[in-house]
Design a protein around this motif. Structure first.
Motif, PDB file in Angstrom:
ATOM      1  N   LEU A  19      18.223   2.212  10.806  1.00 52.12           N
ATOM      2  CA  LEU A  19      17.865   3.390  10.029  1.00 52.12           C
ATOM      3  C   LEU A  19      16.370   3.686  10.095  1.00 52.12           C
ATOM      4  CD1 LEU A  19      18.956   5.632   8.204  1.00 52.12           C
ATOM      5  CD2 LEU A  19      18.527   4.134   6.231  1.00 52.12           C
ATOM      6  N   ASN A  20      15.549   2.637  10.134  1.00 44.12           N
ATOM      7  CA  ASN A  20      14.102   2.866  10.149  1.00 44.12           C
ATOM      8  C   ASN A  20      13.611   3.521  11.443  1.00 44.12           C
ATOM      9  OD1 ASN A  20      14.275   0.771  11.951  1.00 44.12           O
ATOM     10  ND2 ASN A  20      13.102  -0.700  10.741  1.00 44.12           N
ATOM     11  N   GLU A  21      14.475   3.588  12.468  1.00 41.31           N
ATOM     12  CA  GLU A  21      14.079   4.257  13.695  1.00 41.31           C
ATOM     13  C   GLU A  21      13.948   5.772  13.500  1.00 41.31           C
ATOM     14  OE1 GLU A  21      13.096   3.824  16.737  1.00 41.31           O
ATOM     15  OE2 GLU A  21      13.089   1.658  16.757  1.00 41.31           O
ATOM     16  N   MET A  22      14.479   6.275  12.398  1.00 41.38           N
ATOM     17  CA  MET A  22      14.336   7.698  12.100  1.00 41.38           C
ATOM     18  C   MET A  22      12.876   8.072  11.876  1.00 41.38           C
ATOM     19  SD  MET A  22      17.529   8.451   9.519  1.00 41.38           S
ATOM     20  CE  MET A  22      17.004  10.149   9.291  1.00 41.38           C
ATOM     21  N   TYR A  23      12.051   7.082  11.551  1.00 38.71           N
ATOM     22  CA  TYR A  23      10.664   7.371  11.178  1.00 38.71           C
ATOM     23  C   TYR A  23       9.670   6.779  12.169  1.00 38.71           C
ATOM     24  CZ  TYR A  23      13.541   8.171   7.139  1.00 38.71           C
ATOM     25  OH  TYR A  23      14.552   8.613   6.325  1.00 38.71           O
ATOM     26  N   ALA A  63       0.189   5.989  15.506  1.00 43.84           N
ATOM     27  CA  ALA A  63       0.037   6.185  14.061  1.00 43.84           C
ATOM     28  C   ALA A  63       0.376   4.897  13.314  1.00 43.84           C
ATOM     29  CB  ALA A  63       0.940   7.317  13.594  1.00 43.84           C
ATOM     30  N   GLN A  64      -0.410   4.571  12.273  1.00 44.03           N
ATOM     31  CA  GLN A  64      -0.184   3.355  11.487  1.00 44.03           C
ATOM     32  C   GLN A  64      -0.293   3.676  10.006  1.00 44.03           C
ATOM     33  OE1 GLN A  64      -2.926   0.395  12.853  1.00 44.03           O
ATOM     34  NE2 GLN A  64      -1.808  -0.008  14.740  1.00 44.03           N
ATOM     35  N   ASN A  65       0.617   3.069   9.219  1.00 42.44           N
ATOM     36  CA  ASN A  65       0.600   3.198   7.760  1.00 42.44           C
ATOM     37  C   ASN A  65       0.576   4.655   7.314  1.00 42.44           C
ATOM     38  OD1 ASN A  65       0.517   0.349   7.492  1.00 42.44           O
ATOM     39  ND2 ASN A  65      -1.699   0.392   7.808  1.00 42.44           N
ATOM     40  N   MET A  66       1.335   5.481   7.991  1.00 41.65           N
ATOM     41  CA  MET A  66       1.417   6.891   7.644  1.00 41.65           C
ATOM     42  C   MET A  66       2.677   7.127   6.822  1.00 41.65           C
ATOM     43  SD  MET A  66       1.606  10.196  10.206  1.00 41.65           S
ATOM     44  CE  MET A  66       3.308   9.871  10.664  1.00 41.65           C
ATOM     45  N   THR A  67       2.565   7.896   5.773  1.00 43.81           N
ATOM     46  CA  THR A  67       3.704   8.194   4.914  1.00 43.81           C
ATOM     47  C   THR A  67       4.528   9.337   5.499  1.00 43.81           C
ATOM     48  OG1 THR A  67       2.521   7.468   2.946  1.00 43.81           O
ATOM     49  CG2 THR A  67       4.431   8.873   2.602  1.00 43.81           C
ATOM     50  N   VAL A  68       5.821   9.112   5.601  1.00 47.25           N
ATOM     51  CA  VAL A  68       6.736  10.114   6.132  1.00 47.25           C
ATOM     52  C   VAL A  68       7.740  10.466   5.044  1.00 47.25           C
ATOM     53  CG1 VAL A  68       8.425  10.646   7.922  1.00 47.25           C
ATOM     54  CG2 VAL A  68       6.504   9.127   8.439  1.00 47.25           C
ATOM     55  N   ARG A  69       7.864  11.746   4.751  1.00 43.99           N
ATOM     56  CA  ARG A  69       8.804  12.167   3.725  1.00 43.99           C
ATOM     57  C   ARG A  69      10.222  12.091   4.224  1.00 43.99           C
ATOM     58  NH1 ARG A  69       9.307  18.044   0.959  1.00 43.99           N
ATOM     59  NH2 ARG A  69      11.301  17.974   2.028  1.00 43.99           N
ATOM     60  N   GLY A  70      11.133  11.707   3.374  1.00 44.97           N
ATOM     61  CA  GLY A  70      12.534  11.622   3.741  1.00 44.97           C
ATOM     62  C   GLY A  70      13.245  12.942   3.569  1.00 44.97           C
ATOM     63  N   CYS A  71      14.520  12.882   3.236  1.00 47.37           N
ATOM     64  CA  CYS A  71      15.320  14.097   3.132  1.00 47.37           C
ATOM     65  C   CYS A  71      15.054  14.873   1.840  1.00 47.37           C
ATOM     66  CB  CYS A  71      16.808  13.739   3.206  1.00 47.37           C
ATOM     67  SG  CYS A  71      17.295  13.025   4.788  1.00 47.37           S
ATOM     68  N   VAL A  99      12.053  15.180  -1.771  1.00 53.46           N
ATOM     69  CA  VAL A  99      10.660  14.933  -2.177  1.00 53.46           C
ATOM     70  C   VAL A  99      10.495  13.583  -2.861  1.00 53.46           C
ATOM     71  CG1 VAL A  99      10.115  17.372  -2.373  1.00 53.46           C
ATOM     72  CG2 VAL A  99      11.024  16.154  -4.362  1.00 53.46           C
ATOM     73  N   PHE A 100      11.592  12.946  -3.208  1.00 56.18           N
ATOM     74  CA  PHE A 100      11.512  11.675  -3.928  1.00 56.18           C
ATOM     75  C   PHE A 100      11.572  10.461  -3.004  1.00 56.18           C
ATOM     76  CE2 PHE A 100      13.762  14.829  -6.548  1.00 56.18           C
ATOM     77  CZ  PHE A 100      12.840  14.971  -7.579  1.00 56.18           C
ATOM     78  N   THR A 101      11.872  10.715  -1.723  1.00 61.97           N
ATOM     79  CA  THR A 101      12.041   9.614  -0.782  1.00 61.97           C
ATOM     80  C   THR A 101      10.920   9.632   0.248  1.00 61.97           C
ATOM     81  OG1 THR A 101      14.440   9.844  -1.007  1.00 61.97           O
ATOM     82  CG2 THR A 101      13.635   8.493   0.817  1.00 61.97           C
ATOM     83  N   ASN A 102      10.212   8.511   0.338  1.00 60.08           N
ATOM     84  CA  ASN A 102       9.118   8.404   1.317  1.00 60.08           C
ATOM     85  C   ASN A 102       9.254   7.099   2.092  1.00 60.08           C
ATOM     86  OD1 ASN A 102       7.430  10.785   0.654  1.00 60.08           O
ATOM     87  ND2 ASN A 102       7.328   9.788  -1.342  1.00 60.08           N
ATOM     88  N   TYR A 103       8.796   7.124   3.334  1.00 63.59           N
ATOM     89  CA  TYR A 103       8.821   5.944   4.186  1.00 63.59           C
ATOM     90  C   TYR A 103       7.450   5.731   4.778  1.00 63.59           C
ATOM     91  CZ  TYR A 103      13.854   6.665   3.829  1.00 63.59           C
ATOM     92  OH  TYR A 103      15.119   6.833   3.360  1.00 63.59           O
ATOM     93  N   THR A 104       7.166   4.485   5.121  1.00 66.62           N
ATOM     94  CA  THR A 104       5.881   4.169   5.745  1.00 66.62           C
ATOM     95  C   THR A 104       6.074   4.016   7.237  1.00 66.62           C
ATOM     96  OG1 THR A 104       5.094   3.049   3.762  1.00 66.62           O
ATOM     97  CG2 THR A 104       3.939   2.578   5.816  1.00 66.62           C
ATOM     98  N   TYR A 105       5.338   4.802   7.963  1.00 69.14           N
ATOM     99  CA  TYR A 105       5.402   4.754   9.437  1.00 69.14           C
ATOM    100  C   TYR A 105       4.509   3.606   9.896  1.00 69.14           C
ATOM    101  CZ  TYR A 105       5.242   6.425  14.283  1.00 69.14           C
ATOM    102  OH  TYR A 105       5.354   6.539  15.646  1.00 69.14           O
ATOM    103  N   GLU A 106       5.072   2.627  10.560  1.00 70.63           N
ATOM    104  CA  GLU A 106       4.308   1.457  11.007  1.00 70.63           C
ATOM    105  C   GLU A 106       4.246   1.417  12.526  1.00 70.63           C
ATOM    106  OE1 GLU A 106       6.209  -1.856   9.259  1.00 70.63           O
ATOM    107  OE2 GLU A 106       5.620  -1.339   7.205  1.00 70.63           O
TER     108      GLU A 106
END
Length: 401
Positions: A373-377, A384-392, A394-401
């Motif tokens: 699932l984390n491959e979506m981000y 890019a490192q430690n970048m915040t990616v919004r999910g589907c 506004v309440f869901t965020n992921y960290t791009y590593e």
């Protein structure tokens, strides 16, 4: 032993070394090692070319060896078997992506790729499987990508229309009709600085030929004299319209560059495609600027396949047009057999080996795992490192590593 010849007169040295070679040849014959012989070759005539704004063009005669002919056949057969497998996976609902098959157009990709250099760039439309394979993406990775597996050429995230290979300068396919053409001009500009004698092969279809961005790309390529080979794969389908006379005032795609020279080539004849591409690449590398090749070809299936549905089949048109009876594999097979470069047994062995290899690739691909699932981000930005990616939401965020 040849060191023993040092200090001898020239005549004695020649006699000594000649004697050694004779002894060596006798030993090879005695041990069962066959001496090397010249490979069988044949001179074949390609279909004629049509020229635009050119005083001369490619030769219509080509010398072909047994290994060269069989290698062309092997590559086309591999693409055919791979696309047949992809068609089967789609019909059986194993594959859920929209798929544009290359069946029937194999001579185009094989002829082009055999004529250019490894460092030349290639960018194509969405009908890309043949080019991806010839640019180093394995059959297994292509089929895995169609199935959305993590072993796919784009980690299962791109599907049929988005497969790339950075190491071989393959910039993949574009789902937007014609969008790859201006990008190909940009790649040609970049390659001019990175590798002065490199070219960029930019492939598009007749359905894209009327777009404004294509003509803008032609203009810049000629204005800057860029090393770009524009290739129009004219399968006369113009997406799903069927009758191109309703879409364009001229079907002669090789003349549509106006100020850019062009060549019409029978896209069913792989030797004609290879010969024309050799000639065109030399023309461009000599600093004369861009050139257009129109490949007169056709595909055997519909415009696209979604699961078990074939869209844009044009069955009635096929009944009326004898061109659909032309098959690049059948033509090359006939040429190899009639010139006795290959036997039926030779080609049958090639067919069987490829069918077995593709069947193994299908088995591997269908049993490969799907992406986590984390491959979506991932693969959003480069480095890019430690970048915040919004999910589907506004309440869901992921960290791009």
């Amino acid at each position: 032993m040849e060191m023993a010849a040092i200090g001898m007169s020239k005549n004695r040295q020649l006699h000594f070394v000649t004697h050694l070679y004779i002894r060596q040849g006798y030993a090879e014959l005695k041990s069962g090692v066959k001496p090397q012989t010249a490979e069988n070759t044949a001179t074949l005539k390609t279909t004629n070319f049509k020229l635009y704004k050119l005083d001369s063009g490619p030769s219509t005669t080509v010398n072909v060896s047994k290994s060269e002919g069989e290698n062309l056949y092997r590559e086309m057969k591999t693409i055919r078997a791979m696309e047949t497998a992809a068609f089967g996976m789609s019909k059986s609902h194993q594959q859920h992506f929209v798929t544009h098959l290359y069946t029937g157009q194999e001579a185009c990709a094989v002829g082009i790729m055999k004529a250019i250099r490894p460092y030349d760039a290639v960018i194509t439309s969405y009908r890309l499987h043949g080019y991806a394979y010839l640019k180093g993406v394995s059959v297994h990775r292509i089929l895995a990508e169609l199935l959305g597996r993590q072993t796919g050429g784009s980690k299962g995230k791109g599907g049929s229309m988005h497969i790339y290979n950075k190491s071989s300068h393959y910039y993949g396919g574009f789902a937007i009709v014609g969008a790859q053409v201006p990008v190909g001009v940009g790649i040609a500009l970049a390659r001019r600085f990175a590798k002065p004698d490199a070219i960029c092969v930019t492939v598009y279809g007749d359905g894209a030929a009327n777009q404004g961005q294509v003509f803008e790309a032609f203009n810049l390529a000629k204005l800057w004299n860029l090393p770009v080979l524009f290739v129009c794969e004219n399968n006369k389908r113009s997406r799903q319209e069927g009758d191109t006379s309703r879409l364009t005032s001229s079907d002669d795609m090789y003349t549509r560059g106006h100020y850019i020279p062009g060549i019409w080539v029978d896209g069913i004849d792989v030797l004609a495609v290879q010969t024309a591409t050799y000639w065109a690449a030399d023309y461009i590398r000599s600093g004369k600027g861009p050139l257009i090749i129109e490949l007169d070809t056709s595909y055997f299936h519909g415009h696209l396949i979604v699961k078990d549905k074939i869209i844009g089949d044009h069955k009635e048109d096929k009944k009326k047009s004898p061109e659909y009876e032309r098959d690049p594999l059948t033509l090359l097979r006939h040429q190899l057999l009639t010139t006795e470069l290959s036997s039926s047994e030779d080609l049958q062995i090639i067919d069987d080996n490829i069918d077995d290899d593709v069947a193994k690739s299908v088995y591997r691909a269908t049993h490969d795992a799907e992406p986590e699932l984390n491959e979506m981000y991932t693969n959003i930005y480069d480095n890019a490192q430690n970048m915040t990616v919004r999910g589907c939401d506004v309440f869901t965020n992921y960290t791009y590593e």
